[in-house]
Design an enzyme around this catalytic site. Structure first.
Site, PDB file in Angstrom:
ATOM      1  N   ASN A   9      16.406  -3.631  -4.265  1.00  0.00           N
ATOM      2  CA  ASN A   9      15.150  -4.275  -4.669  1.00  0.00           C
ATOM      3  C   ASN A   9      15.026  -4.185  -6.188  1.00  0.00           C
ATOM      4  O   ASN A   9      14.753  -3.111  -6.722  1.00  0.00           O
ATOM      5  CB  ASN A   9      13.971  -3.547  -3.976  1.00  0.00           C
ATOM      6  CG  ASN A   9      12.625  -4.060  -4.452  1.00  0.00           C
ATOM      7  OD1 ASN A   9      12.520  -5.114  -5.082  1.00  0.00           O
ATOM      8  ND2 ASN A   9      11.574  -3.306  -4.144  1.00  0.00           N
ATOM      9  N   LYS A  11      12.844  -5.458  -8.053  1.00  0.00           N
ATOM     10  CA  LYS A  11      11.429  -5.510  -8.486  1.00  0.00           C
ATOM     11  C   LYS A  11      11.257  -6.526  -9.619  1.00  0.00           C
ATOM     12  O   LYS A  11      11.992  -7.510  -9.675  1.00  0.00           O
ATOM     13  CB  LYS A  11      10.945  -4.117  -8.885  1.00  0.00           C
ATOM     14  CG  LYS A  11      11.271  -3.063  -7.823  1.00  0.00           C
ATOM     15  CD  LYS A  11      10.465  -1.828  -7.977  1.00  0.00           C
ATOM     16  CE  LYS A  11      10.970  -0.783  -7.014  1.00  0.00           C
ATOM     17  NZ  LYS A  11      10.090   0.335  -6.860  1.00  0.00           N
ATOM     18  N   HIS A  92       5.957  -4.131   1.238  1.00  0.00           N
ATOM     19  CA  HIS A  92       6.397  -3.074   0.328  1.00  0.00           C
ATOM     20  C   HIS A  92       5.165  -2.308  -0.154  1.00  0.00           C
ATOM     21  O   HIS A  92       4.100  -2.888  -0.356  1.00  0.00           O
ATOM     22  CB  HIS A  92       7.155  -3.689  -0.860  1.00  0.00           C
ATOM     23  CG  HIS A  92       7.823  -2.636  -1.707  1.00  0.00           C
ATOM     24  ND1 HIS A  92       7.134  -1.913  -2.646  1.00  0.00           N
ATOM     25  CD2 HIS A  92       9.103  -2.188  -1.739  1.00  0.00           C
ATOM     26  CE1 HIS A  92       7.968  -1.055  -3.224  1.00  0.00           C
ATOM     27  NE2 HIS A  92       9.169  -1.204  -2.679  1.00  0.00           N
ATOM     28  N   GLU A  94       4.257  -1.267  -2.919  1.00  0.00           N
ATOM     29  CA  GLU A  94       3.640  -1.772  -4.165  1.00  0.00           C
ATOM     30  C   GLU A  94       2.779  -3.000  -3.868  1.00  0.00           C
ATOM     31  O   GLU A  94       1.761  -3.219  -4.518  1.00  0.00           O
ATOM     32  CB  GLU A  94       4.736  -2.077  -5.202  1.00  0.00           C
ATOM     33  CG  GLU A  94       5.297  -0.784  -5.789  1.00  0.00           C
ATOM     34  CD  GLU A  94       6.723  -0.868  -6.276  1.00  0.00           C
ATOM     35  OE1 GLU A  94       7.255  -1.968  -6.458  1.00  0.00           O
ATOM     36  OE2 GLU A  94       7.327   0.219  -6.471  1.00  0.00           O
ATOM     37  N   GLU A 164       9.762   4.057   3.809  1.00  0.00           N
ATOM     38  CA  GLU A 164       9.705   4.387   2.389  1.00  0.00           C
ATOM     39  C   GLU A 164       8.480   5.254   2.113  1.00  0.00           C
ATOM     40  O   GLU A 164       7.365   4.732   1.930  1.00  0.00           O
ATOM     41  CB  GLU A 164       9.601   3.113   1.547  1.00  0.00           C
ATOM     42  CG  GLU A 164      10.778   2.193   1.687  1.00  0.00           C
ATOM     43  CD  GLU A 164      10.959   1.351   0.430  1.00  0.00           C
ATOM     44  OE1 GLU A 164      11.978   1.510  -0.231  1.00  0.00           O
ATOM     45  OE2 GLU A 164      10.053   0.564   0.113  1.00  0.00           O
ATOM     46  N   GLY A 170      10.310   5.581  -6.746  1.00  0.00           N
ATOM     47  CA  GLY A 170      10.309   5.565  -8.208  1.00  0.00           C
ATOM     48  C   GLY A 170       9.912   6.885  -8.834  1.00  0.00           C
ATOM     49  O   GLY A 170       9.632   6.950 -10.030  1.00  0.00           O
ATOM     50  N   SER A 205      13.883   6.681  -4.059  1.00  0.00           N
ATOM     51  CA  SER A 205      14.752   7.405  -4.999  1.00  0.00           C
ATOM     52  C   SER A 205      16.155   7.681  -4.446  1.00  0.00           C
ATOM     53  O   SER A 205      16.716   8.759  -4.660  1.00  0.00           O
ATOM     54  CB  SER A 205      14.077   8.695  -5.460  1.00  0.00           C
ATOM     55  OG  SER A 205      12.872   8.400  -6.139  1.00  0.00           O
TER      56      SER A 205
HETATM   57  C1  PEP Z   1      11.695   0.624  -3.600  1.00  0.00           C
HETATM   58  O1  PEP Z   1      11.125   0.042  -4.493  1.00  0.00           O
HETATM   59  O2  PEP Z   1      11.728   0.105  -2.476  1.00  0.00           O
HETATM   60  C2  PEP Z   1      12.323   1.911  -3.883  1.00  0.00           C
HETATM   61  C3  PEP Z   1      12.772   2.604  -2.887  1.00  0.00           C
HETATM   62  O3  PEP Z   1      12.388   2.291  -5.198  1.00  0.00           O
HETATM   63  P1  PEP Z   1      13.189   3.550  -5.798  1.00  0.00           P
HETATM   64  O4  PEP Z   1      14.570   3.547  -5.191  1.00  0.00           O
HETATM   65  O5  PEP Z   1      13.222   3.321  -7.277  1.00  0.00           O
HETATM   66  O6  PEP Z   1      12.430   4.783  -5.416  1.00  0.00           O
END
Ligand code: PEP
Length: 246
Positions: A9, A11, A92, A94, A164, A170, A205
């Site tokens: 992703n 973003k 997601h 976000e 997630e 992040g 992460s």
């Molecule tokens: C994500 O945005 O779905 C995500 C898992 O981000 P990150 O790997 O940066 O934590």
């Protein structure tokens, strides 16, 4: 047998030039897993055309719940399919936290995606506060239930689910492999028998350094990778660690 999926992703990052470089770095990627990247909308045609024939799929980060019409600024699932997308992220964290998407809207997006022939990747996960107060399973259960009620069990099981934990996105904090496995197992149990075929990805992460341990868990079928997917070397390493179990 569930073939793992490693999804990147990107973003709201990139430019035409930066994306060309990133795609260059992904060429000839070696993995038995399925790989997909999720660029910002405007770069989708560039990515679809560059990756054509590479074996790497392309997905969008969001989709409208509406089919067509007077919805300024929205992008329909049919359009994403039309330009060559295979996957789409729905719900997601976000989108949920920054743009106010509610379970019901997420469910509509899931249905709209499948109706058009896209494979939705449904994201679910709890905040740190919810985890600390013992609400993790209730939160994820409710997020999943909203889509189950609207789409039906079989449809949900034909999609992809990404667990997630919001506190791991992040932040550099990853759920331990055991924490991830515990939630993935619960999600699969909620889906019952039809859920045996459903890929459940872990996101939060994920890096080359922690991917192997996560992928070794019985119910972890790949990863949704944010930050680390912007570094082609790191992303390649993550993909290498995903394998098809016998
Ligand atoms: C994500 O945005 O779905 C995500 C898992 O981000 P990150 O790997 O940066 O934590």
């Amino acid at each position: 047998m569930r073939r793992p999926l490693v999804a990147g992703n990107w973003k709201m990052n990139g430019s035409r030039e930066a994306i060309d470089l990133l795609l260059d770095g992904l060429s000839g990627i070696s993995t038995t897993a399925e790989v997909a990247v999720f660029p910002p909308y405007v770069y989708l045609p560039q990515v679809v055309s560059t990756l054509c024939g590479s074996g790497i799929d392309v997905g969008a980060q969001n989709v409208s719940e509406y089919q067509a019409g007077a919805y300024t600024g929205e992008v329909a699932a049919d359009m994403l399919l039309d330009i060559g997308c295979r996957y789409v992220l729905v719900g997601h964290s976000e989108r949920r936290s920054l743009f106010g998407e509610k379970d019901r809207q997420v469910a509509e997006k899931f249905v709209a995606s499948q109706r058009s022939g896209l494979i939705p990747v449904l994201c679910v996960g709890e905040t740190l506060e919810q985890r600390a107060s013992g609400k993790t399973l209730a939160v994820i259960g409710a997020q999943l239930d909203a889509v189950l009620e609207r789409a039906g069990l079989e449809s949900v099981c034909n999609g992809v689910i990404a667990y997630e934990p919001v506190w791991a996105i992040g932040t550099g904090k990853t759920a331990t492999a055991e924490q991830a496995q515990e939630i993935h197992r619960e999600i699969r149990q909620q889906l019952g028998e039809p859920g045996m075929k459903t890929r459940i990805l872990y996101g939060g992460s994920v890096k080359a350094a922690n991917a192997a341990e996560l992928f070794a868990q019985q119910d972890v079928d790949g990863a949704l990778v944010g930050g680390a997917s912007l570094d082609s070397g790191e992303f390649r390493e993550i993909c290498k660690k995903a394998y098809v179990a016998n």
